[in-house]
Write an enzyme that holds these catalytic residues in place. Structure first.
Site, PDB file in Angstrom:
ATOM      1  N   CYS A 160      61.275  92.214  68.506  1.00 27.28           N
ATOM      2  CA  CYS A 160      61.738  90.877  68.913  1.00 27.28           C
ATOM      3  C   CYS A 160      63.244  90.835  69.130  1.00 27.28           C
ATOM      4  O   CYS A 160      63.771  89.859  69.639  1.00 27.28           O
ATOM      5  CB  CYS A 160      61.323  89.850  67.866  1.00 27.28           C
ATOM      6  SG  CYS A 160      59.619  90.066  67.349  1.00 27.28           S
ATOM      7  N   SER A 179      56.644  80.132  66.270  1.00 30.52           N
ATOM      8  CA  SER A 179      56.994  80.207  67.682  1.00 30.52           C
ATOM      9  C   SER A 179      55.713  80.458  68.470  1.00 30.52           C
ATOM     10  O   SER A 179      54.798  81.101  67.984  1.00 30.52           O
ATOM     11  CB  SER A 179      58.012  81.330  67.920  1.00 30.52           C
ATOM     12  OG  SER A 179      57.566  82.547  67.362  1.00 30.52           O
ATOM     13  N   ILE A 207      53.313  81.707  71.885  1.00 28.46           N
ATOM     14  CA  ILE A 207      53.203  82.881  72.759  1.00 28.46           C
ATOM     15  C   ILE A 207      53.721  82.435  74.123  1.00 28.46           C
ATOM     16  O   ILE A 207      53.159  81.530  74.738  1.00 28.46           O
ATOM     17  CB  ILE A 207      51.744  83.362  72.822  1.00 28.46           C
ATOM     18  CG1 ILE A 207      51.342  83.938  71.454  1.00 28.46           C
ATOM     19  CG2 ILE A 207      51.549  84.385  73.933  1.00 28.46           C
ATOM     20  CD1 ILE A 207      49.851  84.108  71.255  1.00 28.46           C
ATOM     21  N   HIS A 225      59.401  82.194  72.551  1.00 23.05           N
ATOM     22  CA  HIS A 225      59.828  83.531  72.126  1.00 23.05           C
ATOM     23  C   HIS A 225      59.148  84.614  72.961  1.00 23.05           C
ATOM     24  O   HIS A 225      58.272  85.322  72.480  1.00 23.05           O
ATOM     25  CB  HIS A 225      59.497  83.684  70.625  1.00 23.05           C
ATOM     26  CG  HIS A 225      59.872  84.995  70.032  1.00 23.05           C
ATOM     27  ND1 HIS A 225      60.895  85.795  70.515  1.00 23.05           N
ATOM     28  CD2 HIS A 225      59.358  85.679  68.966  1.00 23.05           C
ATOM     29  CE1 HIS A 225      60.986  86.889  69.781  1.00 23.05           C
ATOM     30  NE2 HIS A 225      60.061  86.845  68.846  1.00 23.05           N
TER      31      HIS A 225
END
Lengths: 393, 154
Positions: free
Chosen positions: A86, A211, A213, A340
């Site tokens: 990430c 968060s 998808i 995200h």
């Protein structure tokens, strides 16, 4: 002694974040990348280095970097893809920075891209869950990413006397700012009650603690100091980059109350930018932190030195991270509400830093620029990778 | 429209539904930690110890990341008494666990080993609490008949 050139951002672009069934990976890269090149004023022929951050497992195209080169019509640049889970986006910025700082590149582009909705949600959950220590965390125990962060959340709330309602305050704040940010995945304000009523994903974390998808792309054009000044009077400089690794296996961490890699990365970035580590927030105007889950934002306050250990709860309860508070955090909506798209997130933080420092953020979410410095905190995996980047004007 | 173009249910945007599906099953070498699996099958959980510096490892590993020793690590049964550090109940499950009911995962600290173990928490512990005493036990998991270790009652 060789005088090292500073590195500045001279152009940026970002796609709309969301479940973009209207746009392929190609389309998303075009939205962000073409805007970045156009806003920089450079001729694409002069871009000599290209780095693309992408985790990649969610979408059909295996080699996102070559896709990006073709989409943007870049022909004479060195190219590679970077992965730091990430935090991939921040690692792309670091790679471009290094190339320019070493003199190997004059003008570089960093593109972050993730097209996550090509697979169904259950498969996306599986693919992210596998990014822990596969054999010892996933194969037998089916850990998910919300699950890993929930392990932090249980320990943190227990240790410091926090409640699930405290976590909810993070989502409420970030949804508030997302609703003012046109590129955000979610545009609705929510209440603590909404968060508390949402279903558990991995207790104590609920749907609105998490968060989503998200599909999205972000890009920045960077240049050495002498070149940057030919294109703009107001480059956004990179003053400091700190990065650090963490163990593959979560159970090997010393506690589940903080992310050690992020603390180390912050210390390195503050040292490089010559920022006093005692009260760093006094030297910053705002920050984007890695709130993949609500608990992660609270730990970030402490890992970055905005709050003492255990005191992030007071910070969020007292609205100290809203605009006008001690230090505004995630006024772009954060990962929780802006979204995200894994490989794009770190680059999108660079875009946000640029917008904020150049006073180009939308009404209601523009921070007060006094020190001229903005921090981005980007964590990969369960604390496997951490990057802290300090931008300035 | 050709047969492989379908409309997304929500947005009604056209999507090309890939006709090539992929099913991946990895084959992971475990020869250097074979003793761990042999013992697990007999209900014993082994860690490894470095004969040079004494560092202890779980999960077991065949080299010492502390002092750099590379040779015969000592396999030894863990003292599985400890306490629970943290836990979570997983509700949104990944695709390959979709046939399972909701499950609870914890991390336990083994007091005399100074080692942490991540595992499912046994159903016998109905209400997990941070700090509670636990031990690690090997069981056949009913959902998939796999031999695995659980965080369990002492």
């Amino acid at each position: 002694m060789i005088r090292m050139s500073r590195v500045g951002i001279i152009g940026y672009g970002i796609s709309k974040f969301g479940k973009r069934t209207d746009a392929s990976m190609y389309d998303l890269i075009w939205e962000a990348g073409s805007e970045a090149i156009k806003s920089s004023g450079v001729d694409k022929k002069d871009i000599d280095y290209m780095v693309v951050s992408n985790m990649g497992i969610f979408s059909s195209e295996e080699l996102a970097a070559v896709v990006a080169g073709e989409v943007l019509g870049i022909k004479n640049a060195g190219l590679h893809r970077v992965e730091a889970a990430c935090a991939s986006g921040s690692s792309a910025i670091a790679s471009a920075y290094d190339a320019i700082r070493s003199g190997r590149s004059k003008i570089a582009i960093a593109v972050g891209i993730e097209k996550m909705s090509e697979v169904e949600s259950e498969t996306a959950i599986e693919l992210i869950g596998r990014a822990g220590d596969f054999l010892w965390e996933y194969e037998f125990f089916g850990l998910t990413f919300p699950g890993y962060y929930a392990l932090y959340a249980t320990a943190y709330l227990n240790r410091y006397g926090g409640r699930e309602e405290d976590l909810a305050l993070v989502s409420v704040k970030n949804h508030h700012y997302a609703h003012l940010n046109p590129i955000a995945h979610f545009n609705n304000e929510i209440s603590v009650e909404d968060v508390m009523k949402s279903r558990y994903i991995a207790s104590p974390l609920k749907l609105y603690d998490s968060s989503p998808i998200t599909d999205g792309s972000a890009a920045v054009v960077l240049a050495s100091e002498d070149v940057a000044k030919q294109y703009t009077d107001t480059p956004v400089w990179i003053d400091g980059i700190g990065s650090n690794l963490g163990t593959a296996n979560l159970s090997k961490r010393s506690d589940f109350l903080h992310i050690e890699a992020a603390r180390e990365a912050a210390a390195k970035a503050y040292r490089m930018a010559k920022i006093d580590q005692d009260k760093p927030y006094k030297h910053l105007d705002g920050a984007d932190v890695h709130d993949c889950f609500s608990i992660a934002e609270l730990m970030a306050y402490e890992d970055l030195g905005f709050a003492e250990r255990g005191k992030a709860l007071d910070m969020i309860r007292n609205d100290e991270t809203y605009i006008g508070g001690k230090i505004p955090v995630n006024v772009d909506g954060g990962l929780i509400s802006k979204g995200h798209p894994i490989g794009a997130t770190g680059v999108s933080m660079a875009v946000e830093a640029s917008k904020q420092l150049l006073r180009k953020a939308e009404n209601g979410r523009q921070i007060d620029v006094r020190n001229g410095r903005f921090l981005a905190h980007n964590v990969g995996g369960t604390g496997h990778y951490a990057y802290v980047t300090i931008y300035s004007i | 429209m050709p047969e492989y173009i379908a409309k997304d249910e929500k947005s009604r945007n056209p999507l090309l539904v890939d006709m090539r599906s992929l099913n991946i099953r990895y084959r992971i070498p475990v020869s250097r930690i074979e003793k761990f699996y042999e013992s697990l099958d007999r209900g014993i959980i082994m860690g490894t110890k470095c004969p040079v510096c004494g560092s202890r490892f779980f999960p077991p590993q065949a080299w010492c990341s502390e002092c750099g020793f590379s040779g015969d690590m000592e396999f030894y049964p863990l003292d599985t008494h400890g306490h629970l550090l943290t836990f979570t109940r997983i509700f949104a499950k990944p695709k390959s666990f979709s046939g399972f009911g909701d499950y609870t995962v914890g991390i336990a600290h083994l007091d005399r080993e100074n080692i942490n173990v991540l595992a499912w928490i046994d159903d016998a512990i109905q209400k997990p609490e941070v700090g509670m005493e636990i031990s690690i036990k090997v069981e056949k998991r009913k959902e998939d008949n796999a031999t695995v270790y659980f965080i369990s009652k002492p």
